[in-house]
Design a protein around this motif. Sequence first.
Motif, PDB file in Angstrom:
ATOM      1  N   ALA A   1      36.745  67.509  86.600  1.00 37.75           N
ATOM      2  CA  ALA A   1      36.508  66.799  85.355  1.00 37.75           C
ATOM      3  C   ALA A   1      35.935  67.743  84.294  1.00 37.75           C
ATOM      4  O   ALA A   1      35.253  68.713  84.615  1.00 37.75           O
ATOM      5  CB  ALA A   1      35.537  65.657  85.612  1.00 37.75           C
TER       6      ALA A   1
ATOM      7  N   TYR B   1      34.406  66.079  81.665  1.00 38.03           N
ATOM      8  CA  TYR B   1      33.303  65.233  81.213  1.00 38.03           C
ATOM      9  C   TYR B   1      32.765  64.422  82.387  1.00 38.03           C
ATOM     10  O   TYR B   1      33.526  64.040  83.268  1.00 38.03           O
ATOM     11  CB  TYR B   1      33.779  64.245  80.131  1.00 38.03           C
TER      12      TYR B   1
ATOM     13  N   VAL C   1      30.671  60.852  83.625  1.00 39.48           N
ATOM     14  CA  VAL C   1      30.465  59.489  83.127  1.00 39.48           C
ATOM     15  C   VAL C   1      29.076  59.475  82.478  1.00 39.48           C
ATOM     16  O   VAL C   1      28.091  59.803  83.132  1.00 39.48           O
ATOM     17  CB  VAL C   1      30.501  58.453  84.272  1.00 39.48           C
ATOM     18  N   PRO C   2      28.979  59.134  81.190  1.00 38.86           N
ATOM     19  CA  PRO C   2      27.664  59.130  80.550  1.00 38.86           C
ATOM     20  C   PRO C   2      26.705  58.175  81.263  1.00 38.86           C
ATOM     21  O   PRO C   2      27.132  57.114  81.743  1.00 38.86           O
ATOM     22  CB  PRO C   2      27.960  58.642  79.127  1.00 38.86           C
TER      23      PRO C   2
ATOM     24  N   VAL D   1      26.564  54.244  80.829  1.00 34.54           N
ATOM     25  CA  VAL D   1      27.553  53.284  81.331  1.00 34.54           C
ATOM     26  C   VAL D   1      26.968  52.464  82.489  1.00 34.54           C
ATOM     27  O   VAL D   1      26.499  53.021  83.478  1.00 34.54           O
ATOM     28  CB  VAL D   1      28.835  54.011  81.797  1.00 34.54           C
TER      29      VAL D   1
ATOM     30  N   ARG E   1      29.882  47.210  86.176  1.00 34.23           N
ATOM     31  CA  ARG E   1      30.409  45.910  85.787  1.00 34.23           C
ATOM     32  C   ARG E   1      31.166  45.340  86.987  1.00 34.23           C
ATOM     33  O   ARG E   1      32.387  45.433  87.069  1.00 34.23           O
ATOM     34  CB  ARG E   1      31.329  46.027  84.579  1.00 34.23           C
TER      35      ARG E   1
ATOM     36  N   ASP F   1      35.370  45.777  85.819  1.00 35.78           N
ATOM     37  CA  ASP F   1      36.049  46.820  85.058  1.00 35.78           C
ATOM     38  C   ASP F   1      37.427  47.052  85.675  1.00 35.78           C
ATOM     39  O   ASP F   1      37.573  47.050  86.891  1.00 35.78           O
ATOM     40  CB  ASP F   1      35.228  48.107  85.073  1.00 35.78           C
TER      41      ASP F   1
ATOM     42  N   GLU G   1      37.566  48.130  75.360  1.00 40.89           N
ATOM     43  CA  GLU G   1      36.138  47.838  75.339  1.00 40.89           C
ATOM     44  C   GLU G   1      35.391  49.161  75.282  1.00 40.89           C
ATOM     45  O   GLU G   1      35.736  50.101  76.011  1.00 40.89           O
ATOM     46  CB  GLU G   1      35.801  47.067  76.627  1.00 40.89           C
TER      47      GLU G   1
ATOM     48  N   MET H   1      32.280  50.428  76.161  1.00 45.12           N
ATOM     49  CA  MET H   1      31.617  51.039  77.326  1.00 45.12           C
ATOM     50  C   MET H   1      32.649  51.445  78.373  1.00 45.12           C
ATOM     51  O   MET H   1      32.512  52.480  79.026  1.00 45.12           O
ATOM     52  CB  MET H   1      30.603  50.076  77.947  1.00 45.12           C
ATOM     53  N   GLU H   2      33.709  50.631  78.506  1.00 44.28           N
ATOM     54  CA  GLU H   2      34.740  50.950  79.500  1.00 44.28           C
ATOM     55  C   GLU H   2      35.490  52.234  79.159  1.00 44.28           C
ATOM     56  O   GLU H   2      36.010  52.907  80.043  1.00 44.28           O
ATOM     57  CB  GLU H   2      35.712  49.779  79.672  1.00 44.28           C
TER      58      GLU H   2
ATOM     59  N   LEU I   1      34.181  54.884  78.222  1.00 43.18           N
ATOM     60  CA  LEU I   1      33.373  56.012  78.699  1.00 43.18           C
ATOM     61  C   LEU I   1      33.421  56.161  80.220  1.00 43.18           C
ATOM     62  O   LEU I   1      33.222  57.244  80.756  1.00 43.18           O
ATOM     63  CB  LEU I   1      31.911  55.824  78.269  1.00 43.18           C
ATOM     64  N   ARG I   2      33.699  55.060  80.894  1.00 39.33           N
ATOM     65  CA  ARG I   2      33.676  55.069  82.364  1.00 39.33           C
ATOM     66  C   ARG I   2      34.699  56.052  82.938  1.00 39.33           C
ATOM     67  O   ARG I   2      34.543  56.566  84.030  1.00 39.33           O
ATOM     68  CB  ARG I   2      33.961  53.652  82.892  1.00 39.33           C
TER      69      ARG I   2
ATOM     70  N   LEU J   1      35.828  58.922  81.462  1.00 37.05           N
ATOM     71  CA  LEU J   1      35.798  60.256  80.848  1.00 37.05           C
ATOM     72  C   LEU J   1      36.074  61.390  81.838  1.00 37.05           C
ATOM     73  O   LEU J   1      36.661  62.396  81.443  1.00 37.05           O
ATOM     74  CB  LEU J   1      34.456  60.498  80.139  1.00 37.05           C
ATOM     75  N   PRO J   2      35.672  61.260  83.108  1.00 30.16           N
ATOM     76  CA  PRO J   2      36.007  62.349  84.034  1.00 30.16           C
ATOM     77  C   PRO J   2      37.518  62.616  84.131  1.00 30.16           C
ATOM     78  O   PRO J   2      37.923  63.691  84.575  1.00 30.16           O
ATOM     79  CB  PRO J   2      35.457  61.856  85.380  1.00 30.16           C
ATOM     80  N   TYR J   3      38.336  61.655  83.703  1.00 30.33           N
ATOM     81  CA  TYR J   3      39.783  61.862  83.760  1.00 30.33           C
ATOM     82  C   TYR J   3      40.327  62.519  82.497  1.00 30.33           C
ATOM     83  O   TYR J   3      41.464  62.964  82.449  1.00 30.33           O
ATOM     84  CB  TYR J   3      40.498  60.520  84.014  1.00 30.33           C
ATOM     85  N   LEU J   4      39.506  62.580  81.448  1.00 29.82           N
ATOM     86  CA  LEU J   4      39.989  63.062  80.156  1.00 29.82           C
ATOM     87  C   LEU J   4      40.039  64.586  80.105  1.00 29.82           C
ATOM     88  O   LEU J   4      39.156  65.274  80.595  1.00 29.82           O
ATOM     89  CB  LEU J   4      39.070  62.539  79.038  1.00 29.82           C
TER      90      LEU J   4
END
Lengths: 533, 196
Positions: free
Chosen positions: A339, A341, A343-344, A347, A350, B47, B76, B78-79, B81-82, B84-87
């Motif tokens: 990765a 980034y 996960v901030p 978060v 959910r 999610d 959404e 917040m979702e 950001l969940r 981001l490791p894939y970006l």
Amino acid sequence: MGKHLFLGDEAIAQAAIDAGLSGVYAYPGTPSTEITEYIQDSDMAKSRGIRSKWCVNEKTALEAALGMSYAGKRALCCMKHVGLNVAADCFMNAAMSGVNGGLIIVTADDPSMHSSQNEQDNRVLGNFAMIPMLEPSNQQEAYDMVYGGFEMSERLGYPVLLRITTRMAHSRAGVETRPVKPQRPVSFPADGKQRFILLPVNARRRFRALLKAQETFALESETSPYNTYFDAPNREVGIITCGIGFNYIAENYPDGPEHPTLKICQYPLPRKQIEQLAATCREILVLEEGYPVVEELLRGIAGGDRSLTVHGRLDGTLPRDGELTPDIVGKTLGKDVGACYDVPGVVAQRPPCLCAGCGHRDLYSALNEVAGEYEGARVFSDIGCYTLGALPPFQAIDSCIDMGASITMAKGAADAGVFPAVSVIGDSTFTHSGMTGLLDCVNEQTPVTIIISDNETTAMTGGQDSAGTGRLEAICLGIGVEPEHLHVMTPLKKNYEEMKRIIRREIEYRGVSVLIPRRECIQSLKRKHTAKK
Amino acid sequence: MKTDIILSGVGGQGILSIAAVIGEAALKEGLYMKQAEVHGMSQRGGDVQSGLRLSDRPVASDLIPKGQADLIISLEPMESLRYLPYLKQEGWVVTGSQPYLNIPDYPDMEEIKAELGRLPHSVALDAEQIATEAGSVRAANIVILGAATPFIGIEYAKIEEGIRSIFRRKGEDVVQLNLRALRAGLDAAGRITVNH
């Protein structure tokens, strides 16, 4: 014919229709549900008169599928992995009787437990039954395997187990379909009385036949187009992939495997090709989705090839649990993956939750209040949306093990002296595997309070028909529940006081009580509303 | 051509319709694709995400590897950001800005905005508002798709065709609504990106 965008599940369904299917038998279960739903919605299936209604459970489904096969027609039976446990009795013995019309049993396994209680690998059950197995690596193969699988089943005379996993079931890709075949007429097995009456005298003969057939199955695997050996220059390590494991090799080596690679998609294992790989490479990495089934065989215990090093889930090269991912495989192959980034931290989790307006919510609100009045109250629950009652804000249940276990576990706990012992089960789960347990309770007058939270559908899997809708009271009375201890209520806030009063009174009754809070699933209601528009 | 897209949101928000539209457009373009979905328990208000992979060469893995996604389309904030490791380092995030509040500990929106602001390329827009102006809040997902169209690697007109064929059976009104929502999303994103 033509190219279509299909989920793996849909590819299987269309292939079965195209191959001359006469009936699909199934109970909903993620990730297998869409196979049967596709056939139910298919105009082509309708016009061909393909039987496709939901069955009460996986056991009735497989038995009916075997019956259709006995009558010479092609049958498909679909279930999630744990469903095969329910159908295991028939499954094991269908391997003894063999089939007449082609029979394909689909097991949709769920490694990583996206929507399941365990991640059992049903290749183990396939080996247990000693029947041929297919495990597609992509949606096109899933189509082709089913299209050709009925013929294979007929040629070999045995059921074929098709094993898929979540990512195959629920991923879409382009699939080329093939010409439609006619359905088969009714025909009876010539040696039916020998094969299908599993009296010991016949069963012994059949078991020897099954043992003998293993050679044929092995030969089929060794010559199968689905088992492919790729030679490659880097012979330090050889790779064995099973099912979709191959995709993660292809992802990491887009121009073809760099190591000799054996792609296995048909079982029993192709011994020849494995020996070839072992003769070429002194180390073998096994990439299989699920349990280390192949790895364990290669490893052996005593007398194995000591100079061969086997890597996989057992030596820590790959995680022992969970599904494979391109990242895990890439890392194992020494690729620079990862990765950019994180996960901030902001978060939040959910988790899934009961829908706003769901009747289970009102049941749990009322039940929690009454249960709170008793020190030792235990609530045994079951498989369905209402299992979400385990999570905050309700935290209303103490168990969820297998389909129907809420009633029988409450019984066992009551036998042990637990009071009050309450069971919460859904309507579809009740007819799936709860009715027999209720009879146990009735026969002993066990002090249990059984709550059938009836939303008139199989909600968790997307709202399929529930087998007992409109007849739950009649079923309970028929089993022997006393009419004065059978209550139907409407789970709504305005009825809390009445609900609590009934729950309290029936807990105090030291015998079998059945309470049926009944309100239609809010999602079904929405779908009907949308459909009307 | 190769585009890896993560679609994210909360169960029931409509990420699968976005996937269906892009998938239809990709099929018309003769592209290879794989799209992994989540069904079952996680759909109940949890999610959800779907990985969509488009390429002019066959696609191997159904799952997108970490650090490989060109684009995150989220309904959404917040979702978004969940995943981001894939970006990719230089990837885009296009997200709805309205929080979906079904958990007790939903974070402060300012913190979410700050996290989005730290990314090199992100767009957040009030899809519900824009969709309502375009005719119905129900097209909010298509507004977000509209905002993401410049980064998908498929011509805008082809995405429009995708909308026509996916929504055709729901009637011409629904088709027109979604076409308006698509355009409104694109326009709004253009304005925001210029200001960014």
